[in-house]
Design a protein around this motif. Structure first.
Motif, PDB file in Angstrom:
ATOM      1  N   ARG A 171      38.919 -18.501  44.484  1.00 15.45           N
ATOM      2  CA  ARG A 171      37.745 -19.364  44.332  1.00 15.45           C
ATOM      3  C   ARG A 171      36.504 -18.557  43.970  1.00 15.45           C
ATOM      4  O   ARG A 171      35.678 -18.990  43.156  1.00 15.45           O
ATOM      5  CB  ARG A 171      37.503 -20.140  45.620  1.00 15.45           C
ATOM      6  N   VAL A 172      36.369 -17.378  44.572  1.00 15.17           N
ATOM      7  CA  VAL A 172      35.222 -16.522  44.239  1.00 15.17           C
ATOM      8  C   VAL A 172      35.286 -16.118  42.769  1.00 15.17           C
ATOM      9  O   VAL A 172      34.268 -16.120  42.065  1.00 15.17           O
ATOM     10  CB  VAL A 172      35.208 -15.279  45.152  1.00 15.17           C
ATOM     11  N   GLY A 173      36.494 -15.776  42.296  1.00 13.09           N
ATOM     12  CA  GLY A 173      36.641 -15.412  40.889  1.00 13.09           C
ATOM     13  C   GLY A 173      36.293 -16.559  39.957  1.00 13.09           C
ATOM     14  O   GLY A 173      35.618 -16.368  38.934  1.00 13.09           O
ATOM     15  N   ARG A 174      36.734 -17.760  40.310  1.00 16.06           N
ATOM     16  CA  ARG A 174      36.413 -18.925  39.480  1.00 16.06           C
ATOM     17  C   ARG A 174      34.916 -19.204  39.477  1.00 16.06           C
ATOM     18  O   ARG A 174      34.330 -19.521  38.431  1.00 16.06           O
ATOM     19  CB  ARG A 174      37.169 -20.142  40.002  1.00 16.06           C
ATOM     20  N   ASN A 188      28.742 -20.786  47.125  1.00 15.80           N
ATOM     21  CA  ASN A 188      28.933 -19.663  48.045  1.00 15.80           C
ATOM     22  C   ASN A 188      28.973 -20.141  49.493  1.00 15.80           C
ATOM     23  O   ASN A 188      29.790 -19.676  50.298  1.00 15.80           O
ATOM     24  CB  ASN A 188      27.812 -18.642  47.872  1.00 15.80           C
ATOM     25  N   GLY A 189      28.081 -21.068  49.832  1.00 19.81           N
ATOM     26  CA  GLY A 189      28.079 -21.605  51.191  1.00 19.81           C
ATOM     27  C   GLY A 189      29.375 -22.322  51.524  1.00 19.81           C
ATOM     28  O   GLY A 189      29.919 -22.169  52.629  1.00 19.81           O
ATOM     29  N   ARG A 190      29.895 -23.092  50.574  1.00 20.49           N
ATOM     30  CA  ARG A 190      31.164 -23.794  50.797  1.00 20.49           C
ATOM     31  C   ARG A 190      32.312 -22.810  50.966  1.00 20.49           C
ATOM     32  O   ARG A 190      33.172 -22.986  51.843  1.00 20.49           O
ATOM     33  CB  ARG A 190      31.458 -24.729  49.625  1.00 20.49           C
ATOM     34  N   ILE A 191      32.339 -21.770  50.145  1.00 21.42           N
ATOM     35  CA  ILE A 191      33.418 -20.780  50.233  1.00 21.42           C
ATOM     36  C   ILE A 191      33.413 -20.104  51.600  1.00 21.42           C
ATOM     37  O   ILE A 191      34.451 -19.971  52.256  1.00 21.42           O
ATOM     38  CB  ILE A 191      33.281 -19.740  49.107  1.00 21.42           C
ATOM     39  N   VAL A 192      32.237 -19.678  52.049  1.00 17.60           N
ATOM     40  CA  VAL A 192      32.139 -18.995  53.342  1.00 17.60           C
ATOM     41  C   VAL A 192      32.496 -19.942  54.485  1.00 17.60           C
ATOM     42  O   VAL A 192      33.245 -19.580  55.407  1.00 17.60           O
ATOM     43  CB  VAL A 192      30.719 -18.428  53.535  1.00 17.60           C
ATOM     44  N   GLU A 193      31.981 -21.158  54.439  1.00 19.94           N
ATOM     45  CA  GLU A 193      32.242 -22.121  55.514  1.00 19.94           C
ATOM     46  C   GLU A 193      33.728 -22.456  55.617  1.00 19.94           C
ATOM     47  O   GLU A 193      34.289 -22.487  56.722  1.00 19.94           O
ATOM     48  CB  GLU A 193      31.439 -23.394  55.258  1.00 19.94           C
ATOM     49  N   GLU A 194      34.379 -22.687  54.488  1.00 23.85           N
ATOM     50  CA  GLU A 194      35.803 -23.023  54.520  1.00 23.85           C
ATOM     51  C   GLU A 194      36.646 -21.824  54.945  1.00 23.85           C
ATOM     52  O   GLU A 194      37.660 -21.989  55.638  1.00 23.85           O
ATOM     53  CB  GLU A 194      36.236 -23.532  53.144  1.00 23.85           C
ATOM     54  N   ALA A 222      32.667  -9.226  55.005  1.00 27.75           N
ATOM     55  CA  ALA A 222      32.742  -8.661  53.654  1.00 27.75           C
ATOM     56  C   ALA A 222      32.503  -9.739  52.600  1.00 27.75           C
ATOM     57  O   ALA A 222      31.823  -9.503  51.590  1.00 27.75           O
ATOM     58  CB  ALA A 222      34.109  -8.008  53.437  1.00 27.75           C
ATOM     59  N   LEU A 223      33.039 -10.933  52.847  1.00 25.57           N
ATOM     60  CA  LEU A 223      32.846 -12.036  51.901  1.00 25.57           C
ATOM     61  C   LEU A 223      31.377 -12.421  51.813  1.00 25.57           C
ATOM     62  O   LEU A 223      30.824 -12.570  50.710  1.00 25.57           O
ATOM     63  CB  LEU A 223      33.689 -13.232  52.343  1.00 25.57           C
ATOM     64  N   VAL A 224      30.737 -12.576  52.964  1.00 25.53           N
ATOM     65  CA  VAL A 224      29.318 -12.945  52.976  1.00 25.53           C
ATOM     66  C   VAL A 224      28.482 -11.872  52.289  1.00 25.53           C
ATOM     67  O   VAL A 224      27.573 -12.174  51.498  1.00 25.53           O
ATOM     68  CB  VAL A 224      28.839 -13.166  54.425  1.00 25.53           C
ATOM     69  N   LEU A 225      28.794 -10.599  52.566  1.00 25.77           N
ATOM     70  CA  LEU A 225      28.024  -9.503  51.982  1.00 25.77           C
ATOM     71  C   LEU A 225      28.163  -9.482  50.463  1.00 25.77           C
ATOM     72  O   LEU A 225      27.160  -9.360  49.737  1.00 25.77           O
ATOM     73  CB  LEU A 225      28.492  -8.174  52.577  1.00 25.77           C
ATOM     74  N   GLN A 226      29.390  -9.614  49.966  1.00 28.68           N
ATOM     75  CA  GLN A 226      29.594  -9.563  48.524  1.00 28.68           C
ATOM     76  C   GLN A 226      28.962 -10.764  47.822  1.00 28.68           C
ATOM     77  O   GLN A 226      28.357 -10.625  46.751  1.00 28.68           O
ATOM     78  CB  GLN A 226      31.094  -9.499  48.212  1.00 28.68           C
ATOM     79  N   ARG A 234      25.966 -10.561  45.105  1.00 27.04           N
ATOM     80  CA  ARG A 234      26.100 -11.177  43.792  1.00 27.04           C
ATOM     81  C   ARG A 234      24.976 -12.178  43.548  1.00 27.04           C
ATOM     82  O   ARG A 234      24.368 -12.210  42.476  1.00 27.04           O
ATOM     83  CB  ARG A 234      27.453 -11.881  43.683  1.00 27.04           C
ATOM     84  N   GLY A 235      24.684 -12.994  44.567  1.00 24.77           N
ATOM     85  CA  GLY A 235      23.611 -13.967  44.421  1.00 24.77           C
ATOM     86  C   GLY A 235      22.260 -13.308  44.248  1.00 24.77           C
ATOM     87  O   GLY A 235      21.436 -13.741  43.429  1.00 24.77           O
ATOM     88  N   ALA A 236      22.013 -12.229  45.023  1.00 24.25           N
ATOM     89  CA  ALA A 236      20.730 -11.534  44.916  1.00 24.25           C
ATOM     90  C   ALA A 236      20.572 -10.900  43.540  1.00 24.25           C
ATOM     91  O   ALA A 236      19.476 -10.918  42.952  1.00 24.25           O
ATOM     92  CB  ALA A 236      20.629 -10.468  46.006  1.00 24.25           C
ATOM     93  N   ALA A 237      21.665 -10.331  43.010  1.00 24.92           N
ATOM     94  CA  ALA A 237      21.591  -9.727  41.676  1.00 24.92           C
ATOM     95  C   ALA A 237      21.294 -10.780  40.618  1.00 24.92           C
ATOM     96  O   ALA A 237      20.496 -10.553  39.692  1.00 24.92           O
ATOM     97  CB  ALA A 237      22.902  -9.011  41.365  1.00 24.92           C
ATOM     98  N   LEU A 238      21.922 -11.952  40.750  1.00 26.98           N
ATOM     99  CA  LEU A 238      21.677 -13.013  39.771  1.00 26.98           C
ATOM    100  C   LEU A 238      20.251 -13.538  39.886  1.00 26.98           C
ATOM    101  O   LEU A 238      19.585 -13.786  38.864  1.00 26.98           O
ATOM    102  CB  LEU A 238      22.679 -14.145  39.981  1.00 26.98           C
TER     103      LEU A 238
END
Length: 303
Positions: free
Chosen positions: A87-90, A177-183, A274-278, A282-286
């Motif tokens: 999901r992160v890749g997509r 990102n929030g949905r991915i982390v929560e799930e 690790a998921l939250v950090l990455q 990624r979000g901060a860079a964007l």
């Protein structure tokens, strides 16, 4: 008389012989009884040893089963982690496509504004800027046309539309990102609940093995009654397991499975962090790429 004396002696001899025979019979009966009791006790002791060994083997099997279950890939390499990475890749691919389309559109917009900085043109031949209306320039601009559209409004109206597009991309990214982390965290909690269920089943099975039920105690009491009374009765109650034995068996097994459960929780915590950090990086860079004060896309559009 002599004959009476002989008869008396014969009677005494017969009585003595009968008495000796009775004593011998009782002695033999006692010996046989003692032999039977000793044989019965030896057999009962062997049964008790086999029963205890069987309970120990069953307890070890239950503990081994729980440890093996908690070390399977279902708990140590759960599917939700691989699904999360997919999901992160997509999401990353979709965000890249959105940003690429945005930058491409901004490039075309910049070229158009450079050619027509004041939006000079007639309303008959020009289009309304923005994509909010069906005839909006953002929806109908042809990238391959030789001449660029002449705007009837100033550059700020066009720039505002692109700022909205940037904010939409960022909001979609934050939401995904929030949905991915929560799930992922919900899946980890469910996994830990399953591990706790395995642990509880193991403790319950060990208790059932070592703590006799009322029916089992009734059978033990009947066996003790059938074995004899008083000092001759074999203590069958020593065969029945006790709560202390259950606690002694549960201790090492619970310690082993608790260690596995701790490892499962630690691995899940590491993956979540690790998921939250990455995702945050990624979000901060964007965000910095699109809205940063130095070189950001939004400041460039505003300028």
């Amino acid at each position: 008389t002599v004959s009476q004396l002989l008869v008396h002696r014969a009677a005494l001899s017969t009585n003595q012989q009968l008495l000796d025979n009775d004593v011998s019979t009782k002695t033999l009966f006692t010996q046989l009884r003692q032999h039977d009791i000793l044989k019965h006790r030896a057999h009962a002791k062997r049964v008790a040893e086999l029963y205890t060994a069987q309970v120990q083997v069953l307890g070890d099997s239950v503990a081994l089963w729980s440890r093996q279950v908690l070390t399977t890939t279902h708990f140590r390499e759960p599917d939700y982690r691989a699904d999360t990475l997919v999901r992160v890749g997509r999401s990353l691919k979709q965000t890249r496509n959105d940003v690429a389309n945005l930058i491409s559109g901004v490039g075309i917009l910049v070229q158009t504004l450079l050619r027509n900085p004041h939006g000079i043109g007639s309303t008959e031949t020009s289009e309304i800027p923005g994509g909010a209306v069906p005839s909006g320039w953002l929806q109908h601009f042809d990238h391959d046309q030789a001449t660029f559209t002449v705007f009837t409004r100033g550059p700020d109206a066009i720039a505002d539309q692109w700022k909205v597009s940037v904010n939409v991309i960022l909001q979609q990214l934050r939401h995904e990102n929030g949905r991915i982390v929560e799930e992922a965290q919900a899946a980890q909690r469910l996994l830990q609940q399953e591990a706790a269920s395995v642990h509880a089943i193991m403790l319950h099975d060990l208790e059932q093995l070592h703590v006799p039920s009322p029916e089992e105690m009734a059978v033990v009491a009947q066996c003790a009654h059938d074995a004899g009374d008083g000092d001759h009765a074999f203590p069958y109650h020593t065969i029945a397991p006790t709560p202390d034995a259950a606690a002694a068996a549960q201790g090492p097994a619970a310690e082993a499975t608790s260690a596995e459960m701790h490892a499962i929780a630690a691995e899940g915590q590491w993956f979540s962090e690790a998921l939250v950090l990455q995702l945050f990086r990624r979000g901060a860079a964007l965000v910095n790429t699109l809205t940063g004060s130095t070189g950001g896309l939004v400041p460039i559009i505003a300028d």
